[in-house]
Design a protein around this motif. Sequence first.
Motif, PDB file in Angstrom:
ATOM      1  N   VAL A 196       0.752  -1.160   0.215  1.00 46.32           N
ATOM      2  CA  VAL A 196       0.086   0.173   0.426  1.00 46.32           C
ATOM      3  C   VAL A 196       0.499   1.537  -0.258  1.00 46.32           C
ATOM      4  N   ILE A 197       1.799   1.598   0.660  1.00 44.60           N
ATOM      5  CA  ILE A 197       2.677   2.569   0.663  1.00 44.60           C
ATOM      6  C   ILE A 197       3.415   2.443  -0.226  1.00 44.60           C
ATOM      7  N   LYS A 198       3.845   1.951  -0.836  1.00 44.13           N
ATOM      8  CA  LYS A 198       4.319   1.769  -2.489  1.00 44.13           C
ATOM      9  C   LYS A 198       3.415   1.894  -3.130  1.00 44.13           C
ATOM     10  N   GLN A 258       2.023   7.080  -6.812  1.00 46.69           N
ATOM     11  CA  GLN A 258       1.324   7.267  -7.404  1.00 46.69           C
ATOM     12  C   GLN A 258       1.119   9.395  -7.155  1.00 46.69           C
ATOM     13  N   ALA A 259       2.369   9.818  -5.854  1.00 45.66           N
ATOM     14  CA  ALA A 259       2.043  10.806  -4.998  1.00 45.66           C
ATOM     15  C   ALA A 259       3.680  11.133  -5.607  1.00 45.66           C
ATOM     16  N   PHE A 260       5.198  10.079  -6.222  1.00 48.54           N
ATOM     17  CA  PHE A 260       6.083  10.879  -6.767  1.00 48.54           C
ATOM     18  C   PHE A 260       6.661  10.542  -7.699  1.00 48.54           C
ATOM     19  N   GLY A 261       5.936   9.485  -8.473  1.00 47.02           N
ATOM     20  CA  GLY A 261       5.763   8.482  -9.553  1.00 47.02           C
ATOM     21  C   GLY A 261       6.561   8.015  -9.641  1.00 47.02           C
TER      22      GLY A 261
END
Length: 70
Positions: free
Chosen positions: A42-44, A49-52
Amino acid sequence: KDTSLLLRQYLQYMPSQYCGTAQSLFTSHTGGRFTRPGITHVIKKYCCQAFGSEGIGFPVTPHILRHSKG
């Protein structure tokens, strides 16, 4: 104190059968307990999504998050 407040607010929305029991606070999409690999997944996913796909220059893991609370 901030985390305690957030947890109390979260518990207000939990179904009553979970409050005060040994049930998991946070569950996976299957309704079961989160596993370490599941949390890492989930973190990955949200980091991508946030940082590409390049990320932020270092791996974000549950361990990193645990020590990042200031």
